[in-house]
Design a protein around this motif. Sequence first.
Motif: not given
Length: 630
Positions: A219-223
Amino acid sequence: MKKGFLRKLITATLAFSLSTSLLIGCESKSTSVAKAGTYTATESGFGGDVTVNVTISDEGKISSIDVTADSETPTIGGEAAPKLAKTIVDTQSLAVDTVSGATYTSTAVINAVTTALTEAGADIKALKNNKVSKNGQNEEVNVDVVVVGAGGSGTAAALAASEAGLNVLVVEKNPSAGGNSKIASGFFAIGTELQKNEGLDLSVDKAVQDLMEFNQYLSNGTIVRKIVENAADTVEWLQGYGVEFYLPEKTTQLAHEDDLYKWKTYHKFVDQATAFENMYSNLENMGAKVVYNTSLETIIKNDDGVVTGITAKKEDGGILTVNASATIICTGGFGADSEKTAAALNSNLFNSLGMPNAGEGISAIEEIGGFDLDATPLLHACQFAESTVKQDSAGENLAGFSDTSLTQILNTPLLWVDTTGSRFTNEDVVYDTAFWANAAYTVGGKYYIIVDKATLEAFSNGTSLTVSQAGPGAKMDLDDFVKLADASVEAGTAFKGSTLEELAEATGMNATDLKATVERYNSMIEKGSDTDYGKASTSLAYKVESGDFYAFDVRGVFLGTIGGVKVDDNMQVMTTDFELIPGLYAAGTTAGGYYTGVGYPPYEGLACGFAYTSGRIAGTSAVNYVNSLK
């Protein structure tokens, strides 16, 4: 799944019926005769039976259609059923469109009416060929922000844009707001006042790390971080718009008891119906407009690659063109697309729950250069193969609740086998909604619960096992479980054999595999240790050793889809080249990056928390973009 029955209630005399030679159908030249009278038929809808009473007049016309659809979602199928029936009467046609967002209910109404008219002797071919024209006028409007979809994410986006003073239009294909968010029971958040009032000191950092670890860093860490960091403030923000929350005193998912991050982060809604009324009252007060029964057609992009609005089809067939400085797509996933969900799950055996969409928003985004990053069905508990279930989460029971005490069999860790007769998992996963559905996924979405008559008799007196309330929960009333099981056999949703060989033959299982599985399972019960999958010794309670033997057909369930198109942490949509598309945002189950593949993280309220928080972020980002253009 037709469960229909048909009974004919002829109200005209035989002599008059024989003298009647009038036809059904506005333009039909058929010579078939529809006999005056009232005809009743029943079909399975979304939440249960849909029954129609079709009355044929002395002139051979459809004079009225009364519909009973009490099991359908009141604001979706419950409204769609009589509306569609009236359309059939007004147009004297079966060539009518299903009501947006209520496909299952609409199909049940059309099929039931068709069955009734067939019995009446109507010319069905002529009725289906009697096309209903929709010639509504086209419209064009100009706004600052258009939000497509009025579920949790779209509502949050609209609130965020409206409170900033922008001119906002919400476009919703259903006759009312809410979508799957309206049947959700809670919201994942870390660091709220509700938690602090209970003395809880939970860490955003740990929650982010746990989610990333579960998702194997796909999954996208920033999101993930932005959603978790902003969820608590979104809870407080929604409270300001009339959404009430409370923290549960205990979890229904026993597997979560030892991890506060899995259940004390679950901010449960007091009343979702009232919450949506309050949010839309606030939107109206801020000047936002909402149009219902209007479905997204296309996203408009100019020659410079900037999104400038949408087109949508109105209920009357006219096209609504919305010119907007910013467009936010919150149309949900593709849960209503049976072909696509079957392909994603590698099986068509799963049950569907909720109010899913057909992927309209994702498809429209793909048409203008975006791409589907990770949309996948949200695996959510299991049900008996054919269940009449609740479609909302009002009261103590969640959507999916089935009002039969047999759900105690469903919701306990008895012996589970796949379609060959082999045991495949630690049945204690029944205490975790996500893991329970995941186990069903590994065997194609279908498995059997194997018990003997002695076990059913024990349940009749109250089981010694802890009955899980994960997912939709179980009805805890005592009952005659042998009688209930035999009724299920009669209905074709369970199977029975005086021997294991007979049971295997009835279900299509391999008799040798089933006998070996049962023998091994019984031996592990005797030893008090599950050496195959590690089920707790307390769950090794019931042998399978004396006839009659029963097999209950169980199906995995998906609740719409999660994931979606590629976005950045501002919820701005990106192209296949990972470039931002100016003017276009997505949120909720249209937006990707928060999950990864099949398998929902076991944190209660995660999807709803993402929906509202991502919607608010998308709305705020749209505000910043629109203001930058001024």
